[in-house]
Every structure is written in structure tokens, then in C-alpha cells.
Enzyme design. Sequence first.
Site, PDB file in Angstrom:
ATOM      1  CE  LYS A   1      26.015  -5.565  15.410  1.00  0.00           C
ATOM      2  NZ  LYS A   1      26.483  -5.090  16.735  1.00  0.00           N
TER       3      LYS A   1
ATOM      4  CD  GLU B   1      28.387 -10.870  18.065  1.00  0.00           C
ATOM      5  OE1 GLU B   1      27.489 -11.715  18.238  1.00  0.00           O
ATOM      6  OE2 GLU B   1      28.160  -9.702  17.721  1.00  0.00           O
TER       7      GLU B   1
ATOM      8  CB  SER C   1      20.771 -10.187  20.749  1.00  0.00           C
ATOM      9  OG  SER C   1      21.787  -9.696  21.588  1.00  0.00           O
TER      10      SER C   1
ATOM     11  CE  LYS D   1      24.764  -8.086  23.145  1.00  0.00           C
ATOM     12  NZ  LYS D   1      25.758  -7.608  22.190  1.00  0.00           N
TER      13      LYS D   1
ATOM     14  N   GLY E   1      22.569  -6.815  14.584  1.00  0.00           N
ATOM     15  CA  GLY E   1      21.535  -5.792  14.787  1.00  0.00           C
ATOM     16  C   GLY E   1      21.996  -4.796  15.821  1.00  0.00           C
TER      17      GLY E   1
ATOM     18  CE  LYS F   1      24.649 -10.881  19.976  1.00  0.00           C
ATOM     19  NZ  LYS F   1      24.998 -10.138  18.760  1.00  0.00           N
TER      20      LYS F   1
ATOM     21  CG  ASP G   1      29.612  -6.778  16.344  1.00  0.00           C
ATOM     22  OD1 ASP G   1      29.676  -5.868  15.501  1.00  0.00           O
ATOM     23  OD2 ASP G   1      28.733  -6.785  17.231  1.00  0.00           O
TER      24      ASP G   1
ATOM     25  CG  ASP H   1      28.175  -9.970  21.334  1.00  0.00           C
ATOM     26  OD1 ASP H   1      29.400  -9.745  21.388  1.00  0.00           O
ATOM     27  OD2 ASP H   1      27.376  -9.209  20.743  1.00  0.00           O
TER      28      ASP H   1
HETATM   29  O1  OSB Z   1      27.119  -6.382  19.877  1.00  0.00           O
HETATM   30  O2  OSB Z   1      25.674  -7.193  18.605  1.00  0.00           O
HETATM   31  C1  OSB Z   1      25.978  -6.348  19.438  1.00  0.00           C
HETATM   32  C2  OSB Z   1      22.939  -4.219  20.348  1.00  0.00           C
HETATM   33  C3  OSB Z   1      23.523  -2.976  20.503  1.00  0.00           C
HETATM   34  C4  OSB Z   1      24.886  -2.862  20.353  1.00  0.00           C
HETATM   35  C5  OSB Z   1      25.660  -3.997  20.036  1.00  0.00           C
HETATM   36  C6  OSB Z   1      25.070  -5.230  19.861  1.00  0.00           C
HETATM   37  C7  OSB Z   1      23.691  -5.353  20.059  1.00  0.00           C
HETATM   38  C8  OSB Z   1      22.974  -6.617  19.985  1.00  0.00           C
HETATM   39  C9  OSB Z   1      21.498  -6.540  19.717  1.00  0.00           C
HETATM   40  O3  OSB Z   1      23.469  -7.691  20.220  1.00  0.00           O
HETATM   41  C10 OSB Z   1      21.083  -7.184  18.459  1.00  0.00           C
HETATM   42  C11 OSB Z   1      19.648  -6.835  18.120  1.00  0.00           C
HETATM   43  O4  OSB Z   1      18.746  -7.499  18.621  1.00  0.00           O
HETATM   44  O5  OSB Z   1      19.429  -5.858  17.365  1.00  0.00           O
HETATM   45 MG    MG Z   2      28.080  -7.994  18.928  1.00  0.00          MG
END
Ligand code: OSB
Ligand code: MG
Length: 390
Positions: free
Chosen positions: A265, A216, A137, A165, A293, A163, A241, A191
Site C-alpha cells: 500500500k 493476511e 475485499s 475479513k 487498498g 478476500k 500488510d 485478512d
Molecule cells: O487491511 O487491507 C486492509 C481497508 C481499510 C483498512 C485496511 C484494509 C482494507 C481493505 C479494503 O481490505 C481494500 C479495498 O477494497 O480498498
Molecule cells: Mg490488510
Amino acid sequence: MRIERITLNFVELPLKSPFETSFGVETVKSCWVLEVMADGISGYAESVADADPLYSEETHASVYYALKNHLLPRLMAQDIQNPEDVRRFLGPVRGNRMAKAVIEMAIWDWWAKSQSQPLWKILGGNPDKSRIPVGVSIGIQPTDAQLIKVAEEYLRQGYRRLKVKIKPGRDFEPLRALRRAVGDEVAIMADANSAYRLDDLAILRRLDALHLMMLEQPLAEDDYVDHGVLAAGLQTPICLDESIRSAEDARKAIGLGSAEIINIKVGRVGGLAEAKMVHNMAKTHDVPVWCGGMLETGVGRAHNLHLTTLPNFLLPGDTSASDRYFHEDLIDAPFVLNSDGTLSVPQGPGIGVEPDPEKLRRFGTYHETWTHDELTAARGGKPNVLGLGF
Ligand code: OSB
Ligand code: MG
């Protein structure tokens, strides 16, 4: 099993690089690492709550409060016959899912260790899934060039999907630049962490041209209805999510056409038993899931890998290797990326990794131990917050 003692360690691990999402920037991973002790065995888990209530309403403070005053006193009264039962004992307490998850997950680790079995076996995972395909991510980057540089480095390391952001103003252009740079073969997804509204349909429709694996959580955390409308208007599949907090949420979202894919999660849904139920609900409806994660240390990462051995985890998740996050992970054996873009599921008893006591001390900034008697007393008496007596 009767819990004898619980130790809470608050740890602060510096991240290798800042992680930016549509709701903010993180530079340090901070979390509660919980140790449950009984019969000479310790079980471990970490809470995925943050300092600020941005991803979810829970925080380090709310997790501490819920554990001490509501969740642990309820569990202390029980002789736990099976970790599946913890969900039921904690059921009357509304919400507080991250707090529920951390104690429940520590009990699962304890339980698997007491049976001398790896956690994945106790969860009913597939023995053939000993290597888990994983992605990475990538936080919002200041420029498109920087995004491409970071992404190419992860691809070189062997990650199987990227992924990215996004937020309004940093969406189509960076993703198009990335698609052009890495070609059509690479799996890319985005995401949004609920940064858009249904009014943004035209912007989100542009993403269809980029052939993303999925988009996402584009819309609000409490929304199922508009995600369904959006899904009907986009070719790119919608993955939820934040919106999915239980198997019931999954059923409703799937029924409304709002969840074509689900990111699971454990902390967000309140524990491993509920995570399994979300997994099963999605499987029944032919909706694929993957493991999300929260920048966990190796403790939470291990739990995630064990969970991912369940059969309907069909897409690469966000469980990246330890060195994607930290110079030093908290555990004795950090997770490394295999050359085929997978992480190996630890095969020792329980989660198969242990927090390193020296690192718990070095990265720990606060520690507290509660005995059985102290926690039992907390429920009978009134919880005492800041001496206010409520
Ligand atoms: O939205 O998936 C998410 C990290 C912190 C809060 C929300 C998210 C995330 C990640 C990181 O996308 C995923 C990871 O590498 O642990
Ligand atoms: Mg997410």
C-alpha cells in the site's frame, strides 16, 4: 519544479455498504485530497489515513499537522528535479508515512503530467499490463448466509478473487461455508488485520483445510518474528500488510520467513518511490506482491493501478471498481470492472483521471489553500497548535 500552491480538500463520501474489519466498522470514506500546483499544472493524490488511529497510528489530524508544519516547509525550499528525490527530502522526518505519501504521490502525478506521459510509464511499468486483474475485499458479515450472498454477487460481476475479513469467532466457519458454496476453483484468502496471537496457532491451522491463497496479517503489526514461526507451522502462505512499512522491513521480514507474500500500500510505506523499492526487494527474493487498498476514492485508486503495472505484482489486488464502494466516485470517469475481471489503467497524462470539481465541492466538508510563502513561514516560525505556541 517549485511548488507554488497546495490545496487540501477534506471529503466525505458515503460507502454503499458498511465495511467491518477486526478493528471496527466504516460507513463513510473520509480523506484529504491534495492538489499541488506549479507552472499551470495540478497534481492530485489522496491520503489513506482515517479519522481514528486503528489501522495505523496516523489520522486526518496528524496528516494535516505533519504536512503543514514539517513536510511542506521542507519541500518548499527545494527545486524538485525528480519525484524520486521527495523521499530523500522528507527522510529526516520520522514516520508520518501516509502524510509523506500524499504529497509525494501528488508530485508524481504533477511530474508525469508535465512530461505528457501516463504515470505507469514514468514509474517503469510494463506496457503489456494495461488491464489489471483485481479482486474484492469483503468486510465481516453478520451471518455465513450473508457472506455467501455478497461473495456470489461479486463473482457474478467478474471479480477474480475474494478476500474475506476475519476475527476470532468469525473465521473458520464462515470461510468453510463460503468454500463449500463457491467450490474449489475460486481463489479465496483471509485478512485478520492482526487480530490473532501465536497462541491461536491451532485455530489458524484449521484454515489449511480450506486451501486459501494466503492469510493476511494474522499477528501484530510490529511483529516479524512470530509471523515466521506461524508461517513454518501453516501450509497457507502468510502475507504481510501492516507490518511492512519500508523496503528494509520487507528485507527483514523475508529473511525471517515471515512474509511469503507482500501486500503493498503506497500510503503505508510513505510513497511511490518506497513502494517501488518494496516491490524490487520482494522481486529479488522471489516473493510475489499485490496491491492493497484502503477504500480509496478514484484518485488513490488510479495511483494504485499505475503502480500495479510493475512486473512483480503477480497476484490480483484489492483495487476494485468504483461501484464496489460508492454510488458516486469523486473522479470524472469512474473505474468499471471489465468482463475479464480487470480494471484498465488510465492512459492519459499523469494518473489519467481528475477529481470532478463539482463533486469536490459537494462531498468536500473543508478546504484550505496554502501559498508558497505561507508554507515557508511555517517552518521558520513555531507551528501553532490550538494557539498553544508549541
Ligand atoms: O487491511 O487491507 C486492509 C481497508 C481499510 C483498512 C485496511 C484494509 C482494507 C481493505 C479494503 O481490505 C481494500 C479495498 O477494497 O480498498
Ligand atoms: Mg490488510
